[in-house]
Design a protein around this motif. Structure first.
Motif, PDB file in Angstrom:
ATOM      1  N   VAL A   4      -4.267 -19.292  -1.921  1.00 43.41           N
ATOM      2  CA  VAL A   4      -5.368 -18.139  -1.621  1.00 43.41           C
ATOM      3  C   VAL A   4      -4.490 -16.862  -1.285  1.00 43.41           C
ATOM      4  CG1 VAL A   4      -7.050 -17.269  -0.646  1.00 43.41           C
ATOM      5  CG2 VAL A   4      -7.261 -19.189  -1.434  1.00 43.41           C
ATOM      6  N   LEU A   5      -3.593 -17.150  -0.490  1.00 42.58           N
ATOM      7  CA  LEU A   5      -2.697 -16.217   0.219  1.00 42.58           C
ATOM      8  C   LEU A   5      -1.706 -15.737  -1.102  1.00 42.58           C
ATOM      9  CD1 LEU A   5      -1.555 -17.471   3.705  1.00 42.58           C
ATOM     10  CD2 LEU A   5      -2.771 -15.250   3.108  1.00 42.58           C
ATOM     11  N   VAL A   6      -0.973 -16.715  -2.101  1.00 45.06           N
ATOM     12  CA  VAL A   6      -0.453 -16.128  -3.142  1.00 45.06           C
ATOM     13  C   VAL A   6      -1.109 -15.401  -4.048  1.00 45.06           C
ATOM     14  CG1 VAL A   6       0.775 -17.026  -5.152  1.00 45.06           C
ATOM     15  CG2 VAL A   6       1.316 -17.888  -3.096  1.00 45.06           C
ATOM     16  N   GLU A   7      -2.286 -15.732  -4.242  1.00 43.08           N
ATOM     17  CA  GLU A   7      -3.343 -15.105  -5.098  1.00 43.08           C
ATOM     18  C   GLU A   7      -3.477 -13.563  -4.230  1.00 43.08           C
ATOM     19  OE1 GLU A   7      -8.114 -15.172  -6.248  1.00 43.08           O
ATOM     20  OE2 GLU A   7      -7.215 -16.622  -4.994  1.00 43.08           O
ATOM     21  N   LEU A   8      -3.922 -13.410  -3.079  1.00 44.93           N
ATOM     22  CA  LEU A   8      -4.043 -12.126  -2.737  1.00 44.93           C
ATOM     23  C   LEU A   8      -2.885 -11.243  -2.965  1.00 44.93           C
ATOM     24  CD1 LEU A   8      -5.936 -10.428  -1.261  1.00 44.93           C
ATOM     25  CD2 LEU A   8      -5.030 -11.099   0.985  1.00 44.93           C
ATOM     26  N   VAL A   9      -1.627 -11.839  -2.487  1.00 43.93           N
ATOM     27  CA  VAL A   9      -0.370 -11.002  -2.733  1.00 43.93           C
ATOM     28  C   VAL A   9      -0.251 -10.705  -4.242  1.00 43.93           C
ATOM     29  CG1 VAL A   9       1.911 -11.004  -2.597  1.00 43.93           C
ATOM     30  CG2 VAL A   9       0.691 -11.932  -0.573  1.00 43.93           C
ATOM     31  N   GLY A  10      -0.540 -11.606  -5.170  1.00 44.59           N
ATOM     32  CA  GLY A  10      -0.348 -11.354  -6.380  1.00 44.59           C
ATOM     33  C   GLY A  10      -1.261 -10.207  -7.005  1.00 44.59           C
ATOM     34  N   VAL A  11      -2.719 -10.363  -6.614  1.00 41.94           N
ATOM     35  CA  VAL A  11      -3.625  -9.383  -7.025  1.00 41.94           C
ATOM     36  C   VAL A  11      -3.457  -8.092  -6.573  1.00 41.94           C
ATOM     37  CG1 VAL A  11      -5.451  -9.878  -5.596  1.00 41.94           C
ATOM     38  CG2 VAL A  11      -5.921  -9.048  -7.768  1.00 41.94           C
ATOM     39  N   VAL A  12      -3.041  -7.872  -5.469  1.00 42.00           N
ATOM     40  CA  VAL A  12      -2.442  -6.505  -4.511  1.00 42.00           C
ATOM     41  C   VAL A  12      -1.366  -6.202  -5.412  1.00 42.00           C
ATOM     42  CG1 VAL A  12      -2.079  -5.548  -2.687  1.00 42.00           C
ATOM     43  CG2 VAL A  12      -4.027  -7.001  -2.900  1.00 42.00           C
TER      44      VAL A  12
ATOM     45  N   LEU B  67       0.575   1.865 -10.587  1.00 48.42           N
ATOM     46  CA  LEU B  67       1.954   3.124 -10.386  1.00 48.42           C
ATOM     47  C   LEU B  67       2.666   2.979 -11.669  1.00 48.42           C
ATOM     48  CD1 LEU B  67       2.843   2.099  -6.857  1.00 48.42           C
ATOM     49  CD2 LEU B  67       1.275   4.079  -7.585  1.00 48.42           C
ATOM     50  N   ASP B  68       2.623   2.031 -12.376  1.00 49.07           N
ATOM     51  CA  ASP B  68       3.801   2.050 -13.563  1.00 49.07           C
ATOM     52  C   ASP B  68       3.060   1.003 -14.737  1.00 49.07           C
ATOM     53  OD1 ASP B  68       5.828   2.164 -15.464  1.00 49.07           O
ATOM     54  OD2 ASP B  68       7.466   0.894 -14.281  1.00 49.07           O
ATOM     55  N   PRO B  69       2.221   1.710 -15.220  1.00 42.14           N
ATOM     56  CA  PRO B  69       1.431   0.950 -16.362  1.00 42.14           C
ATOM     57  C   PRO B  69       2.275   0.440 -17.554  1.00 42.14           C
ATOM     58  CG  PRO B  69       0.262   3.293 -16.029  1.00 42.14           C
ATOM     59  CD  PRO B  69       1.581   3.092 -15.012  1.00 42.14           C
ATOM     60  N   GLN B  70       3.426   1.259 -17.942  1.00 42.79           N
ATOM     61  CA  GLN B  70       4.177   1.047 -18.806  1.00 42.79           C
ATOM     62  C   GLN B  70       4.901  -0.571 -18.610  1.00 42.79           C
ATOM     63  OE1 GLN B  70       3.713   2.702 -21.440  1.00 42.79           O
ATOM     64  NE2 GLN B  70       2.978   4.334 -20.388  1.00 42.79           N
ATOM     65  N   LEU B  71       4.915  -0.922 -17.500  1.00 38.98           N
ATOM     66  CA  LEU B  71       5.504  -2.039 -17.186  1.00 38.98           C
ATOM     67  C   LEU B  71       4.531  -3.407 -17.800  1.00 38.98           C
ATOM     68  CD1 LEU B  71       7.789  -3.781 -15.530  1.00 38.98           C
ATOM     69  CD2 LEU B  71       6.309  -3.633 -13.607  1.00 38.98           C
ATOM     70  N   PHE B  72       3.473  -3.141 -18.001  1.00 41.10           N
ATOM     71  CA  PHE B  72       2.597  -4.114 -18.604  1.00 41.10           C
ATOM     72  C   PHE B  72       1.957  -3.522 -19.905  1.00 41.10           C
ATOM     73  CE2 PHE B  72       2.633  -4.876 -14.028  1.00 41.10           C
ATOM     74  CZ  PHE B  72       2.604  -6.289 -13.748  1.00 41.10           C
ATOM     75  N   ALA B  73       2.463  -4.307 -20.864  1.00 36.82           N
ATOM     76  CA  ALA B  73       2.082  -3.806 -22.141  1.00 36.82           C
ATOM     77  C   ALA B  73       0.714  -4.576 -22.585  1.00 36.82           C
ATOM     78  CB  ALA B  73       3.276  -4.301 -23.529  1.00 36.82           C
ATOM     79  N   ASP B  74       0.370  -5.509 -21.802  1.00 39.51           N
ATOM     80  CA  ASP B  74      -1.173  -5.872 -22.134  1.00 39.51           C
ATOM     81  C   ASP B  74      -1.714  -6.339 -20.564  1.00 39.51           C
ATOM     82  OD1 ASP B  74      -3.483  -6.654 -23.421  1.00 39.51           O
ATOM     83  OD2 ASP B  74      -2.556  -8.327 -24.450  1.00 39.51           O
ATOM     84  N   ALA B  75      -2.737  -6.332 -20.448  1.00 38.14           N
ATOM     85  CA  ALA B  75      -3.529  -6.693 -19.115  1.00 38.14           C
ATOM     86  C   ALA B  75      -3.373  -8.268 -18.741  1.00 38.14           C
ATOM     87  CB  ALA B  75      -5.001  -6.459 -19.354  1.00 38.14           C
ATOM     88  N   THR B  76      -3.381  -8.437 -17.432  1.00 39.08           N
ATOM     89  CA  THR B  76      -3.534  -9.717 -17.133  1.00 39.08           C
ATOM     90  C   THR B  76      -4.903  -9.997 -16.312  1.00 39.08           C
ATOM     91  OG1 THR B  76      -2.309  -9.250 -14.911  1.00 39.08           O
ATOM     92  CG2 THR B  76      -0.771  -9.518 -16.828  1.00 39.08           C
ATOM     93  N   VAL B  77      -4.781 -11.263 -15.820  1.00 37.73           N
ATOM     94  CA  VAL B  77      -6.042 -11.229 -14.720  1.00 37.73           C
ATOM     95  C   VAL B  77      -6.177 -10.434 -13.708  1.00 37.73           C
ATOM     96  CG1 VAL B  77      -7.314 -13.242 -13.403  1.00 37.73           C
ATOM     97  CG2 VAL B  77      -6.249 -13.777 -15.575  1.00 37.73           C
ATOM     98  N   TRP B  78      -4.788 -10.084 -13.040  1.00 38.41           N
ATOM     99  CA  TRP B  78      -4.889  -9.269 -11.895  1.00 38.41           C
ATOM    100  C   TRP B  78      -4.424  -7.917 -12.122  1.00 38.41           C
ATOM    101  CZ3 TRP B  78      -0.781 -13.339  -9.491  1.00 38.41           C
ATOM    102  CH2 TRP B  78      -1.533 -14.456  -8.754  1.00 38.41           C
TER     103      TRP B  78
ATOM    104  N   LEU C 113      -9.965  -9.616  -6.873  1.00 40.49           N
ATOM    105  CA  LEU C 113      -9.400  -8.742  -5.691  1.00 40.49           C
ATOM    106  C   LEU C 113     -10.558  -9.332  -4.584  1.00 40.49           C
ATOM    107  CD1 LEU C 113      -7.756  -6.796  -4.226  1.00 40.49           C
ATOM    108  CD2 LEU C 113      -9.649  -5.115  -4.934  1.00 40.49           C
ATOM    109  N   VAL C 114     -11.731  -9.647  -4.759  1.00 43.17           N
ATOM    110  CA  VAL C 114     -12.451 -10.128  -3.592  1.00 43.17           C
ATOM    111  C   VAL C 114     -12.526 -11.645  -3.360  1.00 43.17           C
ATOM    112  CG1 VAL C 114     -15.092  -9.976  -3.138  1.00 43.17           C
ATOM    113  CG2 VAL C 114     -14.068  -8.227  -4.211  1.00 43.17           C
ATOM    114  N   LEU C 115     -12.168 -12.343  -4.545  1.00 44.04           N
ATOM    115  CA  LEU C 115     -12.304 -14.008  -4.333  1.00 44.04           C
ATOM    116  C   LEU C 115     -11.318 -14.465  -3.090  1.00 44.04           C
ATOM    117  CD1 LEU C 115     -13.546 -16.242  -5.419  1.00 44.04           C
ATOM    118  CD2 LEU C 115     -11.726 -16.319  -7.216  1.00 44.04           C
ATOM    119  N   PRO C 116      -9.912 -13.905  -3.168  1.00 45.33           N
ATOM    120  CA  PRO C 116      -9.111 -14.488  -2.062  1.00 45.33           C
ATOM    121  C   PRO C 116      -9.574 -13.952  -0.777  1.00 45.33           C
ATOM    122  CG  PRO C 116      -8.011 -12.762  -3.551  1.00 45.33           C
ATOM    123  CD  PRO C 116      -9.289 -13.037  -4.167  1.00 45.33           C
ATOM    124  N   VAL C 117     -10.342 -12.816  -0.544  1.00 44.30           N
ATOM    125  CA  VAL C 117     -10.613 -12.508   0.673  1.00 44.30           C
ATOM    126  C   VAL C 117     -11.800 -13.404   1.194  1.00 44.30           C
ATOM    127  CG1 VAL C 117     -11.775 -10.706   1.825  1.00 44.30           C
ATOM    128  CG2 VAL C 117      -9.866  -9.907   0.277  1.00 44.30           C
TER     129      VAL C 117
END
Length: 162
Positions: A102-110, A118-129, A141-145
């Protein structure tokens, strides 16, 4: 006939004061994976399934378009699977694994959320996070909290060995 002798001596066992109020409160609370915890496990299972299916589809159909994003989606799926399985189990080890997931999830989603803003070009397509889970109604974002709050409120009891 021989007559049996009965002893009139009685023995008394030491009187136990009974369980403390704290012990009674601890035993009254539901296990981590019961009640609302079961709903939390189900939500994690839905995200594990949906993130796994999405990342598998993305990797198999158009990996070359956004390899970083798709590998990240697969990583998020793996985190959701580990969180689901460890939240569903009892014991200290399962609690520790769930806490780490859950901590990894929180760090990942944030972290991914910040990067995609900040840099939308880094991601050519969306991910879950991406964008803090906007494509999933910000539930990522709410689930790990909620998961952290639940885990901290349901720390393993001292008698739980594994």
């Amino acid at each position: 006939m021989a007559r049996q002798a009965h002893s009139t001596r009685t023995t008394t066992a030491p009187v136990s004061p009974g369980p403390s109020p704290d012990a009674e409160a601890a035993s009254a609370r539901p296990a981590r994976n019961e009640g609302l915890g079961r709903i939390l496990v189900m939500v994690y299972a839905v995200f594990a399934l949906s993130a796994s299916a999405r990342s598998l589809f993305q990797i198999l159909t158009h990996f070359e378009r956004a390899p970083f994003a798709y590998v990240l989606s697969a990583f998020a799926a793996a985190v959701y699977v580990v969180a689901t399985l460890s939240l569903a189990r009892r014991g200290r080890r399962a609690w520790a694994v769930a806490l780490a997931a859950v901590l990894v999830e929180l760090v990942g989603v944030v972290g991914v959320g910040l990067l995609t803003v900040l840099d939308p070009q880094l991601f050519a397509d969306a991910t879950v996070w991406s964008r803090f889970g906007a494509g999933y109604g910000y539930v990522p974002l709410v689930l790990p909290v909620i998961g952290l709050a639940w885990l901290l409120a349901h720390r393993p009891r001292p008698e739980e060995v594994r």
